[in-house]
Write a protein that holds these residues in place. Structure first.
Motif, PDB file in Angstrom:
ATOM      1  N   GLN A 194       0.824  -1.203   0.000  1.00 23.29           N
ATOM      2  CA  GLN A 194       0.000   0.000   0.000  1.00 23.29           C
ATOM      3  C   GLN A 194       0.867   1.265   0.000  1.00 23.29           C
ATOM      4  O   GLN A 194       0.573   2.240  -0.704  1.00 23.29           O
ATOM      5  N   ASP A 195       1.942   1.263   0.826  1.00 19.61           N
ATOM      6  CA  ASP A 195       2.857   2.428   0.865  1.00 19.61           C
ATOM      7  C   ASP A 195       3.496   2.655  -0.493  1.00 19.61           C
ATOM      8  O   ASP A 195       3.635   3.800  -0.956  1.00 19.61           O
ATOM      9  N   HIS A 196       3.881   1.557  -1.129  1.00 23.73           N
ATOM     10  CA  HIS A 196       4.509   1.670  -2.450  1.00 23.73           C
ATOM     11  C   HIS A 196       3.520   2.242  -3.469  1.00 23.73           C
ATOM     12  O   HIS A 196       3.875   3.123  -4.275  1.00 23.73           O
ATOM     13  N   ILE A 197       2.278   1.730  -3.371  1.00 19.38           N
ATOM     14  CA  ILE A 197       1.245   2.227  -4.304  1.00 19.38           C
ATOM     15  C   ILE A 197       0.977   3.715  -4.053  1.00 19.38           C
ATOM     16  O   ILE A 197       0.860   4.510  -4.977  1.00 19.38           O
ATOM     17  N   GLU A 198       0.881   4.088  -2.758  1.00 20.72           N
ATOM     18  CA  GLU A 198       0.645   5.500  -2.427  1.00 20.72           C
ATOM     19  C   GLU A 198       1.800   6.383  -2.906  1.00 20.72           C
ATOM     20  O   GLU A 198       1.583   7.493  -3.404  1.00 20.72           O
ATOM     21  N   HIS A 199       3.058   5.891  -2.753  1.00 22.68           N
ATOM     22  CA  HIS A 199       4.234   6.653  -3.212  1.00 22.68           C
ATOM     23  C   HIS A 199       4.187   6.850  -4.735  1.00 22.68           C
ATOM     24  O   HIS A 199       4.442   7.960  -5.245  1.00 22.68           O
ATOM     25  N   LYS A 200       3.859   5.786  -5.447  1.00 25.29           N
ATOM     26  CA  LYS A 200       3.758   5.863  -6.901  1.00 25.29           C
ATOM     27  C   LYS A 200       2.641   6.823  -7.302  1.00 25.29           C
ATOM     28  O   LYS A 200       2.771   7.599  -8.254  1.00 25.29           O
ATOM     29  N   ASN A 201       1.518   6.733  -6.541  1.00 28.77           N
ATOM     30  CA  ASN A 201       0.411   7.647  -6.839  1.00 28.77           C
ATOM     31  C   ASN A 201       0.829   9.104  -6.653  1.00 28.77           C
ATOM     32  O   ASN A 201       0.443   9.978  -7.441  1.00 28.77           O
TER      33      ASN A 201
END
Length: 465
Positions: free
Chosen positions: A52-59
């Motif tokens: 989730q953190d990775h997805i949020e960072h990419k977002n």
């Protein structure tokens, strides 16, 4: 269900080496299983949180890039430059408003199928573009394009590179440099015109240098002629005790001259200051010298006043001077002394000058007539010249001079020497031996003049009887 679960636990305990399976063993195993399940659940939760953190960072990155892209699009559309973004093959991803207008592309049209160097005029950058992509090096070039609809430009092309979402992107910015190029062309044209003018001036300067050299050579030759007709000390020293001449032309030749002649036991000493200096003055001096030879030597006139009157008449005749015309004033001021070396009588007549005569140790000023020699008659009276007579004593000195000495300006000052300073110098000469008087006279003049320009011809003739 509980029975089945208990059976599984019992089997697991027997396999684990527990021979006596009782209630306590079940509890232990249950605790172990629960701990393992909790650990596994925690691991899955952590892994899920990291995703989730990775997805949020990419977002956030995508959001930031989207924001920056929007800003870039706004800026690109507001600029007057042509801006396009392509891939490494030149395929256009984005083109700003100006770019589309220049090439007649609708603002809403899809241009992803176009390559930038397929556009009119931009084929010229294909080699530069591909070389820049190959080296991944920023590049700048200039070229002229004709893009249709009357659009003709000198463009400065800047090609730069970036990696966007793992894809090589190329930004092409084209700046209209027509004004700069036109200014360069104008400067180049002006430089060419200046070069031509410089060459013309150089040719003219060479010609002027040649003319100047020829003129200077001619004047130097004229100087030799002028000095040749001036009297030599051997001509007059046989009838007087001593003499000196301070003669300094302002230019190469002089409008001041001195003359000597003798007839029937009489010696004649003349100092003259002609109109002008340089070549015009020297021409007048030549005329004066020639006419004096004619009047005194050939016609045998001996009275100084009569000689001056006759010289005035002949000058006016030679120069065709008509009465009443103020522009015909060429002539000369003159002092003429006649020395009878048998009777030792001195006769002096002066035209528009004055002279000093040191007689028996006293300095006497002899004033001349207001009439000059030559020039149109602005007076109603005919020229009349006074005559001074003296009985000369040994050691008496007659000083004849033009106005050049006393009219000299002082160095760095707008002040002439004038009469009173000049007279003081003449008084000072009497305090020194005659042999030293010329050196003192020159010293005082040079001290006064300094480094300033000499403004007139200078002539002082000292004659000791």
């Amino acid at each position: 269900m509980m029975y089945i679960f208990a059976s599984y636990i019992k089997v697991f305990l027997l396999l684990a080496g527990f021979r006596d399976v009782n209630a306590g063993s079940y509890v232990v195993l249950l605790i172990v299983v629960l701990v393992a399940a909790i650990g596994y659940i925690a691991f899955l939760h952590k892994q899920n949180r990291e995703k989730q953190d990775h997805i949020e960072h990419k977002n956030r990155e995508i959001k930031q890039l989207t924001h920056e892209f929007k800003l870039l699009s706004i800026l690109a559309n507001d600029t007057d430059n042509l801006v396009a973004v392509t891939n490494a093959e030149g395929q256009i991803d984005f083109a700003n408003r100006v770019f589309r207008e220049i090439f007649g592309i609708s603002q809403k049209a899809d241009i992803s199928s176009k390559k930038i160097f397929d556009l009119p005029g931009f084929e010229k950058i294909s080699e530069v573009f591909l070389e820049s992509v190959r080296k991944k090096a920023n590049t700048q070039t200039e070229f002229f394009i004709s893009a249709g609809k009357g659009h003709r430009f000198w463009l400065q092309i800047t090609i730069s590179h970036a990696i966007f979402q793992a894809e090589h992107k190329v930004m092409v910015i084209a700046t209209n440099i027509n004004d700069l190029k036109f200014a360069e062309e104008e400067i180049s044209q002006q430089s060419e015109e200046l070069k031509v003018q410089s060459e013309q001036l150089e040719a003219m300067n060479t010609e002027l240098e040649y003319v100047n050299q020829v003129t200077t050579d001619s004047i130097n030759y004229a100087q030799r002629i002028q000095y040749a007709i001036l009297p030599r000390p051997d001509d007059y020293l046989k009838h007087i005790n001593d003499s000196f001449v301070m003669f300094r032309p302002r230019n190469i030749v002089s409008g001041d001259f001195y003359w000597y002649g003798e007839i029937d036991g009489k010696a004649f000493f003349v100092e003259a200051d002609c109109t002008g200096h340089g070549v015009p003055g020297a021409l007048m001096a030549t005329i004066g010298n020639t006419l004096l030879n004619e009047i005194v030597v050939s016609e045998k006139h001996s009275n100084p006043a009569i000689i001056l009157k006759e010289l005035d008449r002949k000058i006016k005749s030679v120069l065709r001077q008509e009465a009443g015309l103020p522009d015909q004033q060429d002539g000369m001021d003159m002092a003429l002394a006649q020395f009878d070396y048998e009777t030792r009588e001195l006769s002096v007549s002066i035209a528009n000058q004055f002279v000093f005569f040191r007689h028996k140790g006293a300095l006497i000023e002899l004033e001349g007539s207001l009439f000059a020699i030559g020039g149109s008659d602005l007076h109603t009276k005919k020229p009349d010249f006074d005559l001074y007579r003296f009985k000369v004593e040994p050691g008496d000195v007659l000083y004849l001079f033009s106005d050049g000495y006393r009219d000299q300006f002082k160095e760095e000052e707008k002040e002439k020497m004038m009469y009173h300073r000049f007279k003081n110098i003449m008084q000072e000469l009497g305090e020194h031996d005659f042999l030293k008087q010329k050196a003192l006279l020159e010293k005082r003049f040079d001290e006064w003049k300094g480094r300033s320009r000499q403004i007139d011809d200078v002539l002082v003739w000292g004659i000791q009887f």
